[in-house]
Write a protein that holds these residues in place. Structure first.
Motif, PDB file in Angstrom:
ATOM      1  N   GLY A   1     -12.774  -0.804   4.907  1.00 17.82           N
ATOM      2  CA  GLY A   1     -12.469  -0.066   3.949  1.00 17.82           C
ATOM      3  C   GLY A   1     -12.793   1.568   4.304  1.00 17.82           C
ATOM      4  O   GLY A   1     -12.037   2.525   4.075  1.00 17.82           O
ATOM      5  N   PHE A   2     -14.241   1.636   4.510  1.00 20.82           N
ATOM      6  CA  PHE A   2     -14.452   2.730   4.704  1.00 20.82           C
ATOM      7  C   PHE A   2     -14.104   3.327   6.074  1.00 20.82           C
ATOM      8  O   PHE A   2     -13.833   4.548   6.049  1.00 20.82           O
ATOM      9  CB  PHE A   2     -16.157   2.789   4.706  1.00 20.82           C
ATOM     10  N   GLY A   3     -13.919   2.454   6.744  1.00 19.31           N
ATOM     11  CA  GLY A   3     -13.328   2.950   8.293  1.00 19.31           C
ATOM     12  C   GLY A   3     -11.624   3.527   7.746  1.00 19.31           C
ATOM     13  O   GLY A   3     -11.469   4.598   8.530  1.00 19.31           O
ATOM     14  N   ALA A   4     -11.014   2.974   6.956  1.00 20.79           N
ATOM     15  CA  ALA A   4      -9.714   3.534   6.753  1.00 20.79           C
ATOM     16  C   ALA A   4      -9.681   4.739   5.987  1.00 20.79           C
ATOM     17  O   ALA A   4      -9.067   5.753   6.358  1.00 20.79           O
ATOM     18  CB  ALA A   4      -8.927   2.408   5.919  1.00 20.79           C
ATOM     19  N   ALA A   5     -10.831   4.921   5.164  1.00 17.03           N
ATOM     20  CA  ALA A   5     -10.947   6.073   4.377  1.00 17.03           C
ATOM     21  C   ALA A   5     -11.452   7.178   5.331  1.00 17.03           C
ATOM     22  O   ALA A   5     -10.792   8.350   5.263  1.00 17.03           O
ATOM     23  CB  ALA A   5     -12.188   6.086   3.505  1.00 17.03           C
ATOM     24  N   THR A   6     -12.224   7.053   6.467  1.00 16.74           N
ATOM     25  CA  THR A   6     -12.744   8.060   7.174  1.00 16.74           C
ATOM     26  C   THR A   6     -11.642   8.232   8.605  1.00 16.74           C
ATOM     27  O   THR A   6     -11.609   9.502   8.850  1.00 16.74           O
ATOM     28  CB  THR A   6     -14.211   7.642   7.795  1.00 16.74           C
ATOM     29  N   ILE A   7     -11.336   7.141   8.989  1.00 14.51           N
ATOM     30  CA  ILE A   7     -10.645   7.290  10.225  1.00 14.51           C
ATOM     31  C   ILE A   7      -8.945   7.661  10.214  1.00 14.51           C
ATOM     32  O   ILE A   7      -8.361   8.587  10.600  1.00 14.51           O
ATOM     33  CB  ILE A   7     -10.686   6.076  11.261  1.00 14.51           C
ATOM     34  N   VAL A   8      -8.444   6.909   9.230  1.00 12.04           N
ATOM     35  CA  VAL A   8      -6.881   6.998   8.703  1.00 12.04           C
ATOM     36  C   VAL A   8      -6.843   8.106   7.649  1.00 12.04           C
ATOM     37  O   VAL A   8      -6.146   9.091   7.634  1.00 12.04           O
ATOM     38  CB  VAL A   8      -6.141   5.766   8.155  1.00 12.04           C
ATOM     39  N   GLY A   9      -7.535   7.957   6.524  1.00 14.47           N
ATOM     40  CA  GLY A   9      -7.465   8.917   5.443  1.00 14.47           C
ATOM     41  C   GLY A   9      -6.679   8.459   4.580  1.00 14.47           C
ATOM     42  O   GLY A   9      -5.829   7.935   4.601  1.00 14.47           O
ATOM     43  N   ARG A  10      -7.155   8.868   3.032  1.00 12.59           N
ATOM     44  CA  ARG A  10      -6.273   8.629   2.041  1.00 12.59           C
ATOM     45  C   ARG A  10      -4.678   9.334   2.054  1.00 12.59           C
ATOM     46  O   ARG A  10      -3.897   8.653   1.684  1.00 12.59           O
ATOM     47  CB  ARG A  10      -6.728   9.207   0.737  1.00 12.59           C
ATOM     48  N   ASP A  11      -4.666  10.422   2.491  1.00 15.71           N
ATOM     49  CA  ASP A  11      -3.342  11.198   2.464  1.00 15.71           C
ATOM     50  C   ASP A  11      -2.544  10.447   3.196  1.00 15.71           C
ATOM     51  O   ASP A  11      -1.293  10.268   2.960  1.00 15.71           O
ATOM     52  CB  ASP A  11      -3.718  12.739   2.875  1.00 15.71           C
ATOM     53  N   PHE A  12      -3.093  10.012   4.617  1.00 10.90           N
ATOM     54  CA  PHE A  12      -1.694   9.628   5.405  1.00 10.90           C
ATOM     55  C   PHE A  12      -1.492   8.012   4.863  1.00 10.90           C
ATOM     56  O   PHE A  12      -0.509   7.701   4.795  1.00 10.90           O
ATOM     57  CB  PHE A  12      -2.620   9.254   6.887  1.00 10.90           C
ATOM     58  N   ILE A  13      -2.459   7.274   4.277  1.00 14.56           N
ATOM     59  CA  ILE A  13      -1.998   6.118   3.843  1.00 14.56           C
ATOM     60  C   ILE A  13      -1.150   6.285   2.633  1.00 14.56           C
ATOM     61  O   ILE A  13      -0.185   5.380   2.485  1.00 14.56           O
ATOM     62  CB  ILE A  13      -3.504   5.467   3.470  1.00 14.56           C
ATOM     63  N   THR A  14      -1.313   7.103   1.965  1.00 11.50           N
ATOM     64  CA  THR A  14      -0.594   7.288   0.938  1.00 11.50           C
ATOM     65  C   THR A  14       0.985   7.593   1.180  1.00 11.50           C
ATOM     66  O   THR A  14       2.106   7.287   0.516  1.00 11.50           O
ATOM     67  CB  THR A  14      -1.006   8.648  -0.094  1.00 11.50           C
ATOM     68  N   THR A  15       1.107   8.565   2.081  1.00 10.64           N
ATOM     69  CA  THR A  15       2.528   8.727   2.531  1.00 10.64           C
ATOM     70  C   THR A  15       3.021   7.574   3.681  1.00 10.64           C
ATOM     71  O   THR A  15       4.177   7.586   4.249  1.00 10.64           O
ATOM     72  CB  THR A  15       2.550  10.050   3.570  1.00 10.64           C
ATOM     73  N   HIS A  16       2.172   6.623   4.055  1.00  9.84           N
ATOM     74  CA  HIS A  16       2.651   5.486   5.094  1.00  9.84           C
ATOM     75  C   HIS A  16       2.602   4.120   4.567  1.00  9.84           C
ATOM     76  O   HIS A  16       2.178   3.251   5.069  1.00  9.84           O
ATOM     77  CB  HIS A  16       1.703   5.792   6.275  1.00  9.84           C
ATOM     78  N   GLY A  17       2.958   3.992   3.029  1.00  7.84           N
ATOM     79  CA  GLY A  17       3.221   2.573   2.874  1.00  7.84           C
ATOM     80  C   GLY A  17       2.342   2.357   1.405  1.00  7.84           C
ATOM     81  O   GLY A  17       2.414   1.418   0.804  1.00  7.84           O
ATOM     82  N   GLY A  18       1.155   3.311   1.195  1.00 10.64           N
ATOM     83  CA  GLY A  18       0.308   3.181   0.118  1.00 10.64           C
ATOM     84  C   GLY A  18      -0.703   2.297   0.153  1.00 10.64           C
ATOM     85  O   GLY A  18      -1.048   1.684   1.308  1.00 10.64           O
ATOM     86  N   ILE A  19      -1.752   2.107  -0.709  1.00 16.68           N
ATOM     87  CA  ILE A  19      -3.037   1.667  -0.709  1.00 16.68           C
ATOM     88  C   ILE A  19      -3.131   0.244  -0.050  1.00 16.68           C
ATOM     89  O   ILE A  19      -4.026   0.142   0.663  1.00 16.68           O
ATOM     90  CB  ILE A  19      -3.685   1.596  -2.329  1.00 16.68           C
ATOM     91  N   ASN A  20      -2.177  -0.638  -0.238  1.00 15.90           N
ATOM     92  CA  ASN A  20      -2.369  -1.792   0.355  1.00 15.90           C
ATOM     93  C   ASN A  20      -2.110  -1.882   1.920  1.00 15.90           C
ATOM     94  O   ASN A  20      -2.447  -2.792   2.598  1.00 15.90           O
ATOM     95  CB  ASN A  20      -1.363  -3.122  -0.330  1.00 15.90           C
ATOM     96  N   MET A  21      -1.670  -0.774   2.518  1.00 17.75           N
ATOM     97  CA  MET A  21      -1.628  -0.679   3.833  1.00 17.75           C
ATOM     98  C   MET A  21      -2.668  -0.106   4.709  1.00 17.75           C
ATOM     99  O   MET A  21      -2.718   0.042   5.974  1.00 17.75           O
ATOM    100  CB  MET A  21      -0.276   0.060   4.130  1.00 17.75           C
ATOM    101  N   SER A  22      -3.922   0.119   3.946  1.00 15.09           N
ATOM    102  CA  SER A  22      -5.015   0.459   4.381  1.00 15.09           C
ATOM    103  C   SER A  22      -5.460  -0.046   5.722  1.00 15.09           C
ATOM    104  O   SER A  22      -5.635   0.511   6.603  1.00 15.09           O
ATOM    105  CB  SER A  22      -6.124   0.597   3.419  1.00 15.09           C
ATOM    106  N   ALA A  23      -5.486  -1.470   5.711  1.00 13.29           N
ATOM    107  CA  ALA A  23      -6.126  -2.192   6.813  1.00 13.29           C
ATOM    108  C   ALA A  23      -5.132  -2.232   7.797  1.00 13.29           C
ATOM    109  O   ALA A  23      -5.508  -1.975   9.116  1.00 13.29           O
ATOM    110  CB  ALA A  23      -6.632  -3.731   6.171  1.00 13.29           C
ATOM    111  N   PRO A  24      -3.898  -2.654   7.775  1.00 15.92           N
ATOM    112  CA  PRO A  24      -2.975  -2.470   8.774  1.00 15.92           C
ATOM    113  C   PRO A  24      -2.879  -1.194   9.485  1.00 15.92           C
ATOM    114  O   PRO A  24      -2.820  -0.945  10.874  1.00 15.92           O
ATOM    115  CB  PRO A  24      -1.679  -3.001   8.035  1.00 15.92           C
ATOM    116  N   LEU A  25      -2.902  -0.159   8.793  1.00 20.11           N
ATOM    117  CA  LEU A  25      -2.675   1.300   9.113  1.00 20.11           C
ATOM    118  C   LEU A  25      -3.905   1.782  10.044  1.00 20.11           C
ATOM    119  O   LEU A  25      -3.850   2.173  11.229  1.00 20.11           O
ATOM    120  CB  LEU A  25      -2.581   2.183   8.251  1.00 20.11           C
TER     121      LEU A  25
END
Lengths: 110, 520
Positions: free
Chosen positions: B297-321
């Motif tokens: 979770g924190f990895g997705a927040a820091t490495i991928v980022g909320r903004d990118f996740i939001t535009t690439h499939g949304g909250i449930n895609m955090s781990a795959p992204l």
């Protein structure tokens, strides 16, 4: 389901050995349950109603809230470990009760 | 054909091979419903973990942390602590006194027909709600994970449904168990690898990782924000946030030990001692998984980022992204396949739980008064039920569609388990005076109040129109379940259940007379 000669439930339930088993078990399980519930529910209560205190940093960027949440895992594993150790004693006591079953009869089918 | 699909098909092939193997070994009721009671402690520990950790855990909690930081992590704690209730209170007496279903322990000294009928209703409710949530989730995932493979929502839902039918109808509990074990191993391997890669990204320095978590950057309404993600309260806000969390915690702590598909796992081991060992194994695995959600979770927040996740499939895609960012397309494919495996193992467990309860509780004991109608009748009815349950779940999931808001169904399942099943189980084990009226009242009131409070709550009516302010009804419905049990017991004056209390106590605590593993 029952065999020819069902276990003597009521006689076994009245033996001092069985009472000792129940006492030993509740002496562990009741305080353990009270403790883990108090410890666990302290987390949402403290975080929900005392956020400023919980947000105090204590270890670099880590605050009390995060460390307390992590400690919940340690707490759960510790209680599981202590219970496993205590349960060896309960198993031995339970076997003693099982041995009393049919003790005053001749033979018993397993 | 793309990589996620190939890896997923490899998993499907392996599970079908397991099912074929299990079908050849399987004969008789104890084999179909309880895998012959010959599963070992560590195997059952893995299977419990595989039965329990749903897509909501893997994708949902990673996303919650990626978007809300600490609050998401705190949410994950209760999923482990809940197993202390299973370990200390329920697992061993259940294994000693029961046979195939949760209702066995209730029917032990209470009047079997009303108690089993109500317990079967509660089991079918919990299982189908939980299953529909998983199926809709599976279908919705496909559109995100396999969007280039041409597989539609309907195809995905039908595929998942057919597979779970095949596992259960042909392979019974043995196949279900091994599907869950394989899934648990895959899930843990994927999560561990992802965690190591996250730490590697920060030069294997916890200090650097935690420092990044304390300075997460994203945009809110077009403006850049920097937020310390260890700060509590980003998701659960006043006035009802804290109360909702406490209520959720109650549903987890009291509900996990009342989930029928988890409880029946303890019938698959030889004795109560092995049941205990298996809970400890499950706690080690489940705990390790939820600790690692810190990295996911924190990895997705820091490495991928909320903004990118939001535009690439949304909250449930955090781990795959996150997997894609750290390990490229192959790792993304592996993690996506793990997410599917996760769903399949859980729905298989739910299917066998629903079908064994319908067959053993309702068909054999309520309709046919407990007199067996041929040795294979119970298994045959269970197989038909598994087929029907699967078809109904497929149809409902297709009708609801990929956009359906089904997350509350998982919450509902836990609320029913905590408010209806657990009071009945605990009081029947520990309270001599407890009687049939009390059990029926607990099951009925717990079931009704959980469903009603969710229907009038914010999950269904929206926050503005909610008549009950909390998403999780546990804090109200659990006391209702217990109160109904006590009041109905005292009001009825029926004391016939006291006669067999000594028997249940001795059997539950010593294992005397407990069901033996099949000779094989």
């Amino acid at each position: 389901m029952s065999s020819h000669r069902p276990p003597e439930w009521d006689r076994l339930a009245a033996t001092p050995q069985f009472h000792a088993l129940l006492r030993a078990k509740s002496a562990f399980v009741v305080p353990a349950c009270l403790f883990f519930c108090a410890y666990y529910f302290a987390l949402p209560v403290l975080v929900g109603y005392f956020p400023a205190f919980m947000n105090r940093r204590v270890l670099g960027p880590l605050n009390i809230a995060y460390l307390f949440a992590l400690s919940q895992f340690v707490m759960a594993w510790l209680i599981a470990f202590l219970y496993t150790r205590a349960a060896r004693r309960f198993d031995a006591m339970a076997e003693e009760v099982v041995r009393l079953n049919g003790a005053n009869e001749g033979t018993r089918a397993q | 054909m793309n990589a996620p699909l190939l890896i997923f098909l490899a998993f499907v092939a392996l599970t079908l091979a397991i099912t074929a193997w299990a079908a050849r070994r399987s004969s008789g009721a104890a084999s179909f419903f309880a895998a012959g009671r010959r599963i070992t402690g560590w195997q059952n520990g893995l299977a419990v973990a595989g039965d329990y950790m749903s897509a909501a855990s893997f994708l949902g909690i990673a996303g919650l942390i990626a978007f809300n930081g600490y609050d998401g992590f705190m949410y994950s704690v209760g999923w482990l602590v809940a197993y202390l209730t299973v370990l200390l209170v329920v697992a061993e007496p259940l294994r000693n006194a029961g046979k195939y279903t949760m209702a066995d322990i209730l029917a032990y000294r209470l009047s079997p027909r009303p108690v089993r009928a109500m317990a079967a209703l509660a089991t079918l409710t919990v299982s189908t709600f939980y299953m529909i949530a998983q199926m809709v989730g599976a279908g919705a995932l496909v559109s995100l994970l396999l969007k280039d493979s041409g597989i539609s929502y309907t195809t995905a839902v039908t595929g998942v449904g057919l597979l779970m039918i095949v596992y259960v109808v042909f392979g019974g509990m043995l196949a279900t168990t091994w599907v869950q074990i394989v899934k648990a191993v895959l899930l843990m391997a994927g999560t561990l690898l992802l965690s190591v890669l996250v730490l590697g990204h920060f030069g294997y320095s916890f200090a650097a990782f935690f420092d990044a978590v304390a300075h997460v950057r994203y945009t809110v309404n077009g403006l850049p924000v920097e937020q310390d993600f260890f700060t509590p309260g980003l998701k659960y806000k006043p006035p009802y946030g804290a109360l909702d969390l406490i209520s959720l915690g109650m549903a987890l702590i009291f509900g996990t030990a009342g989930l029928p598909h988890i409880l029946i796992r303890f019938y698959t081991v030889p004795d109560a001692r092995t049941a205990r060992v298996s809970v400890v194994w499950a706690m080690a695995i489940i705990g390790a998984f939820y600790v690692m959600t810190t990295f996911l979770g924190f990895g997705a927040a820091t490495i991928v980022g909320r903004d990118f996740i939001t535009t690439h499939g949304g909250i449930n895609m955090s781990a795959p992204l996150l997997a894609q960012a750290l390990g490229g397309d192959t790792f993304f494919a592996f993690i996506s396949a793990v997410a599917f495996a996760t769903i399949l193992a859980v729905v298989a467990g739910l299917t066998i739980s629903a079908s064994s309860s319908f067959s053993h509780d309702f068909w054999s004991n309520v309709v046919h008064h407990g007199s067996p109608r041929g040795p294979y009748e119970e298994v045959r009815v269970a197989r038909i039920t598994a087929f029907v349950v699967g078809v109904v779940a497929i149809a409902l999931a297709i009708l609801l569609g990929p956009g359906a808001n089904v997350a509350f169904l998982v919450g509902l399942a836990f609320a029913v388990a905590a408010s209806a099943n657990l009071p009945a189980i605990v009081l029947s084990i520990f309270w001599k005076r407890f009687n049939t009226a009390g059990a029926v009242a607990a099951l009925g009131a717990g079931l009704a109040s959980s469903i009603l409070l969710i229907l009038i709550g914010p999950s269904v009516r929206g926050p503005a129109n909610a008549l009950f302010p909390l998403e999780n009804p546990g804090i109200v419905s659990i006391p209702i379940g217990f109160a109904a049990a006590v009041l109905a017991t005292l009001a009825s004056g029926d004391r016939t259940s006291e006669a067999k209390f000594a028997e249940l106590q001795v059997r539950g605590n010593t294992g005397l007379g407990a069901e033996k593993p099949t000779a094989h």
